[in-house]
Design an enzyme around this catalytic site. Structure first.
Site, PDB file in Angstrom:
ATOM      1  N   ASP A 156       0.828  -1.208   0.000  1.00  0.00           N
ATOM      2  CA  ASP A 156       0.000   0.000   0.000  1.00  0.00           C
ATOM      3  C   ASP A 156       0.867   1.266   0.000  1.00  0.00           C
ATOM      4  O   ASP A 156       2.090   1.210   0.241  1.00  0.00           O
ATOM      5  CB  ASP A 156      -0.879  -0.045   1.267  1.00  0.00           C
ATOM      6  CG  ASP A 156      -2.235   0.604   1.071  1.00  0.00           C
ATOM      7  OD1 ASP A 156      -2.381   1.423   0.153  1.00  0.00           O
ATOM      8  OD2 ASP A 156      -3.146   0.296   1.872  1.00  0.00           O
ATOM      9  N   ASP A 177     -10.993   1.768  -3.010  1.00  0.00           N
ATOM     10  CA  ASP A 177     -11.512   1.452  -1.678  1.00  0.00           C
ATOM     11  C   ASP A 177     -13.030   1.503  -1.666  1.00  0.00           C
ATOM     12  O   ASP A 177     -13.648   1.144  -0.663  1.00  0.00           O
ATOM     13  CB  ASP A 177     -10.972   2.453  -0.648  1.00  0.00           C
ATOM     14  CG  ASP A 177      -9.606   2.041  -0.133  1.00  0.00           C
ATOM     15  OD1 ASP A 177      -9.178   0.921  -0.434  1.00  0.00           O
ATOM     16  OD2 ASP A 177      -8.967   2.842   0.566  1.00  0.00           O
TER      17      ASP A 177
HETATM   18  C1  DGJ Z   1      -5.933   1.651   2.003  1.00  0.00           C
HETATM   19  C2  DGJ Z   1      -6.333   0.450   1.214  1.00  0.00           C
HETATM   20  O1  DGJ Z   1      -6.851   0.821  -0.015  1.00  0.00           O
HETATM   21  C3  DGJ Z   1      -7.309  -0.384   2.011  1.00  0.00           C
HETATM   22  O2  DGJ Z   1      -7.738  -1.466   1.255  1.00  0.00           O
HETATM   23  C4  DGJ Z   1      -6.642  -0.823   3.273  1.00  0.00           C
HETATM   24  O3  DGJ Z   1      -5.571  -1.668   2.966  1.00  0.00           O
HETATM   25  C5  DGJ Z   1      -6.154   0.382   4.045  1.00  0.00           C
HETATM   26  N1  DGJ Z   1      -5.325   1.231   3.246  1.00  0.00           N
HETATM   27  C6  DGJ Z   1      -5.409  -0.045   5.265  1.00  0.00           C
HETATM   28  O4  DGJ Z   1      -4.871   1.000   5.933  1.00  0.00           O
END
Ligand code: DGJ
Length: 710
Positions: free
Chosen positions: A452, A516
């Site tokens: 990430d 997300d």
């Molecule tokens: C952002 C990501 O897009 C989510 O899926 C998740 O992993 C969060 N970060 C976790 O902090």
């Protein structure tokens, strides 16, 4: 290739040609990029002989070239802006050589400016398999003083006079790939991204079309930059009514200063032309992306049904609860379990812990071993979330090394999501991160990393000098280092969902977390934007809960699942909370995905619009394809539209079967639909191509999945 007074250089794809006019003492002039031409179809004359000289102009024309330069005749946008402490601000190539790597497909063009003392080598290849034109440019300082490079285009392409519209994407976190269209005009069209990573709001890609182009036919040109940092794109009108299209990394002032003998390698640009409309461009880009992904075994394995803990429990991690979730996921048919954020030291919320990549023993007293053993014992692969480039000020690593972050002297540090960015160019930082990742991968049976990156960069300096470009190059180096040591580990690129989706990061990864936002209606437009450039097997698409966490909208399980089927299927919910009915239905969707994934993830995909709130997506081959029909909004018509499958040749007839495990229409719609429900419907390919496939009444936010088999 020896260049005579002038020569034509012709690169050929399977449906595309590129023709450059070459001279030994000047840069190559663009003559054609588009529809394939035979070797006989050469220009009538060299361009400079054929162009009349307009009034109030130089006494000879300066034509658009592969790498136009500023200050010596070319008034259009230059591919280079560079100088030596204010001198040699103008460039013009005095020598040109072309060296075939593969005759007709791949050539390296070397341009030298003996006055400005620099050399540009452009590696140009047009793939005969994918029709994607790949360009990579290296600029070398041949002089004795430093060359300050402000701009160096990765591609500078011609667009014909019938190019009229550019389709590009905007967005934000939770709302990626939002299509917008601009009409091309004499005004420059331009986009710039200075967020330090690919960005949610300005992905480095676009498509240009003519007035008559649609999803299935007509000329369409696509361009994308294989780069995960700052970038710019521009389209400028040319004197003959055509346009020049450039894409480049965006450089901060002073970011590239080439010392004598040094080179700058610009990011790879990928471009394609198709006469089969937007789907044709997508098809070419998908084929190229499939060549770029390096799978652990050299070949993509069937994309496993994925499970991610994030929306199920967020930071509320508890070993037993996770094991119960894993058992629940396995009973639904899940094949890979990914433990998301929250597992490491101090990470009970998003204000602390980033950088301290040790398992938090207050949550996992025996490390991750019991959970890993449980997950693998259930027959699932184990994946782990990391965010290596980041640090929370509230972490052990930051307290010990406050100087490790990107920062500017005398400026405050600006946090985002409570975090700062580590300076990957600092060897100590790089070694620390590599060592932590290696230690985790050595200790646990991790076969998957969700990598990430949850903030944009700003003030990204090595205290004084800009660090944006170095940061990306070193991030790629870190990915490489991990992959070299653990070639069996797959990596998912994530940046708050889809903030790092580009062809550059794809050379190091195997899946994108698309957004997300898992709301199925929102996902449809996001996924359709994604699919213009990347194939469905790389697109993480999960079945979330209802109501959707991000939008608060509720959708049926059947609709959520049908939308998730359009990519690499996953679940992102708490299996412990499913009702018996939902559990059974989820299992059925997972089973359907497994039975279809070979078809869904090979061959071609076609997107279409039927009108009246119906959109569709087909995956597979002409002889066997899956058709997903989505009713996005309530009907405004008395009768439903038909789905015209214009992509078919019409030569094949089909048996048509309903695949959707969830009931999606009422069989009382008519005898044909009862037959369809019984699996007895047949369809003439020519009829559905020209007239369409009939649809039953469908409620808003429902989907119908059909299989057409010859
Ligand atoms: C952002 C990501 O897009 C989510 O899926 C998740 O992993 C969060 N970060 C976790 O902090």
């Amino acid at each position: 290739m020896a260049i005579h007074e002038y020569d034509f250089l012709h690169l050929q794809g399977s449906a595309t040609s590129l023709i450059l006019e070459m001279r030994a003492n000047a840069p190559p002039i663009w003559r054609h990029w588009g529809q394939k031409l035979t070797a006989k179809a050469m220009p009538l004359a060299n361009l400079l002989d054929q162009l009349p000289v307009p009034t109030f102009a130089l006494d000879h024309n300066i034509a658009p070239t592969l790498f136009p330069t500023f200050g010596h005749g070319w008034y259009g946008a230059p591919a280079l802006l560079a100088h030596r402490s204010g001198t040699q601000f103008a460039q013009d190539f005095t020598r040109c050589e072309a060296h075939w790597v593969t005759t007709d497909h791949h050539v390296i063009i070397k341009l030298v400016d003996d006055v400005a003392q620099m050399c540009v080598e452009i590696d140009v290849s047009l793939s005969p398999q994918t029709d994607v034109l790949t360009l990579q440019t290296r600029l070398t300082n041949l002089g004795e003083t430093a060359l300050d490079v402000q701009y160096c285009a990765s591609a500078c392409l011609p667009l014909p006079t019938n190019a009229c519209k550019v389709r590009a994407y905007s967005g934000r976190h939770n709302h990626e790939f939002q299509l917008f269209e601009d009409k091309l005009s004499p005004a420059t069209w331009s986009r710039e991204n200075r967020r330090g990573l690919t960005s949610h709001d300005c992905p480095p890609c676009a498509v240009v079309v003519s007035d008559s182009t649609d999803m299935h036919q007509g000329p369409a040109f696509g361009l994308q930059l294989a780069w995960s940092g700052n970038h710019s794109q521009r389209i400028d009108a040319l004197d003959d009514g055509g346009f020049q299209w450039q894409i480049a990394q965006w450089l901060a002032p002073g970011e590239v200063i080439l010392l004598p003998g040094e080179s700058l390698m610009a990011p790879i640009a990928m471009a394609t032309f198709s006469n089969a409309g937007l789907n044709g461009v997508a098809h070419n880009f998908h084929a190229q992306a499939r060549k770029h992904v390096t799978w652990p075994t050299g070949k993509m394995s069937p994309r496993p049904v994925h499970f991610n803990t994030w929306e199920g429990v967020y930071f509320d991690l508890n070993e037993q609860a996770l094991m119960d979730m894993a058992s629940g996921a396995a009973s639904l048919g899940v094949e890979r379990f990914v433990l998301d954020d929250g597992w490491f030291m101090g990470r009970r919320h998003d204000r602390a812990g980033l950088g301290d990549w040790w398992v938090d023993r207050s949550v996992f007293p025996d490390g991750l071993h019991p959970l890993c053993a449980h997950v693998t014992g259930l027959g699932m692969a184990f994946g782990l979330w990391v965010e290596p480039e980041m640090v929370n000020p509230d972490s052990e690593v930051f307290r010990a090394h406050p100087d490790w972050v990107l920062q500017l002297n005398d400026r405050p540090q600006l946090t985002a999501r409570n975090q700062l960015v580590l300076d990957l160019s600092n060897p100590e930082v790089f070694d620390y991160l590599q060592a932590r990742l290696v230690a985790l991968l050595e200790e646990y049976p991790i076969t998957y990393l969700k990598w990430d990156h949850n903030r944009d960069l700003t003030s990204a300096g090595h205290t004084e000098t800009p660090a944006y470009r170095n940061q990306i190059l070193n991030a790629y180096r870190l990915f490489n280092a991990v992959r070299q040591q653990f070639p069996n580990v797959e990596i998912e690129a994530c940046a708050g969902g889809g903030g790092r989706i580009d062809a550059g990061i794809l050379m190091h990864t195997h899946r994108f977390w698309t957004s997300d936002c898992i709301d199925a209606v929102s996902r449809l437009s996001i996924q359709r934007g994604f699919l213009q450039f990347f194939p469905p097997e790389l697109m993480g698409s999960h079945i979330g809960t209802s109501p959707a966490h991000v939008t608060g909208r509720s959708q049926s399980l059947g609709f959520r699942a049908a939308v998730a089927m359009g990519g690499h299927l996953g679940l992102e919910l708490d299996p412990r909370c499913l009702s018996d009915g939902d559990r059974q239905e989820t299992r059925a969707w997972v089973g359907l995905y497994k039975s279809l994934r070979d078809t869904l993830h090979s061959g071609q995909i076609w997107l279409g619009v039927a009108g009246d709130g119906i959109i569709w997506q087909a995956h597979g081959h002409e002889a066997d394809f899956v058709l997903m029909i989505y009713r996005v909004s309530p009907t405004a018509q008395r009768l439903p539209p038909q789905v015209q499958l214009s992509f078919l040749s019409g030569a094949t007839d089909y048996r048509v079967k309903i695949l959707s495990p969830s009931a999606c229409f009422d069989a009382s719609n008519g005898e044909f639909f009862s037959k369809l429900a019984r699996g007895e419907a047949v369809a003439s390919g020519q009829w559905v191509k020209e007239i369409g496939f009939p649809l039953p009444f469908m409620k808003a936010e429902t989907a119908l999945i059909l299989r057409f088999s010859a």
